[in-house]
Design a protein around this motif. Structure first.
Motif, PDB file in Angstrom:
ATOM      1  N   UNK A  98       0.844  -1.321  -0.074  1.00 48.11           N
ATOM      2  CA  UNK A  98       0.038   0.049  -0.015  1.00 48.11           C
ATOM      3  C   UNK A  98       1.055   1.279   0.049  1.00 48.11           C
ATOM      4  N   UNK A  99       2.213   1.444   0.757  1.00 48.02           N
ATOM      5  CA  UNK A  99       2.979   2.414   0.426  1.00 48.02           C
ATOM      6  C   UNK A  99       3.314   2.706  -1.005  1.00 48.02           C
ATOM      7  N   UNK A 100       3.660   1.553  -1.433  1.00 44.88           N
ATOM      8  CA  UNK A 100       4.246   1.789  -2.826  1.00 44.88           C
ATOM      9  C   UNK A 100       2.965   2.167  -3.795  1.00 44.88           C
ATOM     10  N   UNK A 101       1.944   1.797  -3.616  1.00 36.13           N
ATOM     11  CA  UNK A 101       0.833   2.212  -4.332  1.00 36.13           C
ATOM     12  C   UNK A 101       0.515   3.641  -4.151  1.00 36.13           C
ATOM     13  N   UNK A 102       0.512   3.796  -2.741  1.00 40.74           N
ATOM     14  CA  UNK A 102       0.264   5.490  -2.425  1.00 40.74           C
ATOM     15  C   UNK A 102       1.378   6.373  -3.365  1.00 40.74           C
ATOM     16  N   UNK A 119       2.109   9.771 -10.123  1.00 42.55           N
ATOM     17  CA  UNK A 119       1.580   9.577 -11.593  1.00 42.55           C
ATOM     18  C   UNK A 119      -0.009   9.871 -11.609  1.00 42.55           C
ATOM     19  N   UNK A 120      -0.583   9.991 -10.342  1.00 39.44           N
ATOM     20  CA  UNK A 120      -1.790  10.360 -10.448  1.00 39.44           C
ATOM     21  C   UNK A 120      -2.927   9.315 -11.066  1.00 39.44           C
ATOM     22  N   UNK A 121      -3.792   9.747 -11.975  1.00 42.24           N
ATOM     23  CA  UNK A 121      -4.539   8.789 -12.674  1.00 42.24           C
ATOM     24  C   UNK A 121      -3.954   7.670 -13.479  1.00 42.24           C
ATOM     25  N   UNK A 122      -2.658   7.923 -13.764  1.00 43.09           N
ATOM     26  CA  UNK A 122      -1.961   7.007 -14.416  1.00 43.09           C
ATOM     27  C   UNK A 122      -1.390   5.981 -13.772  1.00 43.09           C
ATOM     28  N   UNK A 161       1.509   0.795 -13.107  1.00 42.29           N
ATOM     29  CA  UNK A 161       1.800  -0.581 -12.351  1.00 42.29           C
ATOM     30  C   UNK A 161       1.660  -1.720 -13.304  1.00 42.29           C
ATOM     31  N   UNK A 162       0.775  -1.650 -14.023  1.00 39.12           N
ATOM     32  CA  UNK A 162       0.397  -2.687 -15.035  1.00 39.12           C
ATOM     33  C   UNK A 162       1.378  -2.695 -16.135  1.00 39.12           C
ATOM     34  N   UNK A 163       2.113  -1.688 -16.540  1.00 39.27           N
ATOM     35  CA  UNK A 163       3.122  -1.818 -17.397  1.00 39.27           C
ATOM     36  C   UNK A 163       4.408  -2.210 -16.539  1.00 39.27           C
ATOM     37  N   UNK A 164       4.555  -2.086 -15.519  1.00 39.48           N
ATOM     38  CA  UNK A 164       5.769  -2.713 -14.628  1.00 39.48           C
ATOM     39  C   UNK A 164       5.705  -4.245 -14.538  1.00 39.48           C
ATOM     40  N   UNK A 165       4.243  -4.717 -14.213  1.00 45.25           N
ATOM     41  CA  UNK A 165       4.180  -6.013 -13.928  1.00 45.25           C
ATOM     42  C   UNK A 165       4.275  -6.670 -15.515  1.00 45.25           C
ATOM     43  N   UNK A 166       3.779  -6.134 -16.572  1.00 45.29           N
ATOM     44  CA  UNK A 166       4.047  -6.763 -18.027  1.00 45.29           C
ATOM     45  C   UNK A 166       5.448  -6.887 -18.325  1.00 45.29           C
ATOM     46  N   UNK A 167       6.203  -5.895 -17.952  1.00 45.69           N
ATOM     47  CA  UNK A 167       7.754  -5.846 -18.375  1.00 45.69           C
ATOM     48  C   UNK A 167       8.351  -6.906 -17.373  1.00 45.69           C
ATOM     49  N   UNK A 173      -7.280   2.017  -3.374  1.00 45.88           N
ATOM     50  CA  UNK A 173      -7.188   3.320  -2.931  1.00 45.88           C
ATOM     51  C   UNK A 173      -8.098   4.410  -3.731  1.00 45.88           C
ATOM     52  N   UNK A 174      -8.049   4.191  -5.174  1.00 42.84           N
ATOM     53  CA  UNK A 174      -9.021   5.016  -5.843  1.00 42.84           C
ATOM     54  C   UNK A 174     -10.489   4.793  -5.332  1.00 42.84           C
TER      55      UNK A 174
END
Length: 70
Positions: A11-15, A21-24, A29-35, A58-59
């Motif tokens: 949750x700290x990383x997500x926050x 990156x705001x709304x992005x 996160x999805x791009x990093x997981x895919x990479x 969080x959103x």
């Protein structure tokens, strides 16, 4: 050996991602997981999927009086 990441760290990383990156944040996160998946780092991919889920959560939450992440 699998990596273990606590819920608090997730949750700290997500926050931080939302803060940077705001709304992005979810897309980042999805791009990093895919990479990480593409290079065969399944543990790293799982961690970033957990972070993505935390970004989404969080959103959904609206802070109340006195509620905030530190």
């Amino acid at each position: 050996m699998p990596r273990m990441t606590s819920d608090l760290d997730t949750y700290r990383a997500a926050w931080l991602l939302v803060r940077q990156h705001g709304d992005e944040a979810g897309l980042v996160a999805a791009q990093r997981a895919d990479t990480l998946l593409a290079v065969g780092d399944l543990g790293g991919c799982r961690i970033w999927k957990r972070i993505l889920a935390a970004v989404v959560e969080l959103g959904r939450q609206e802070p109340g009086n006195g509620d905030r992440l530190q």
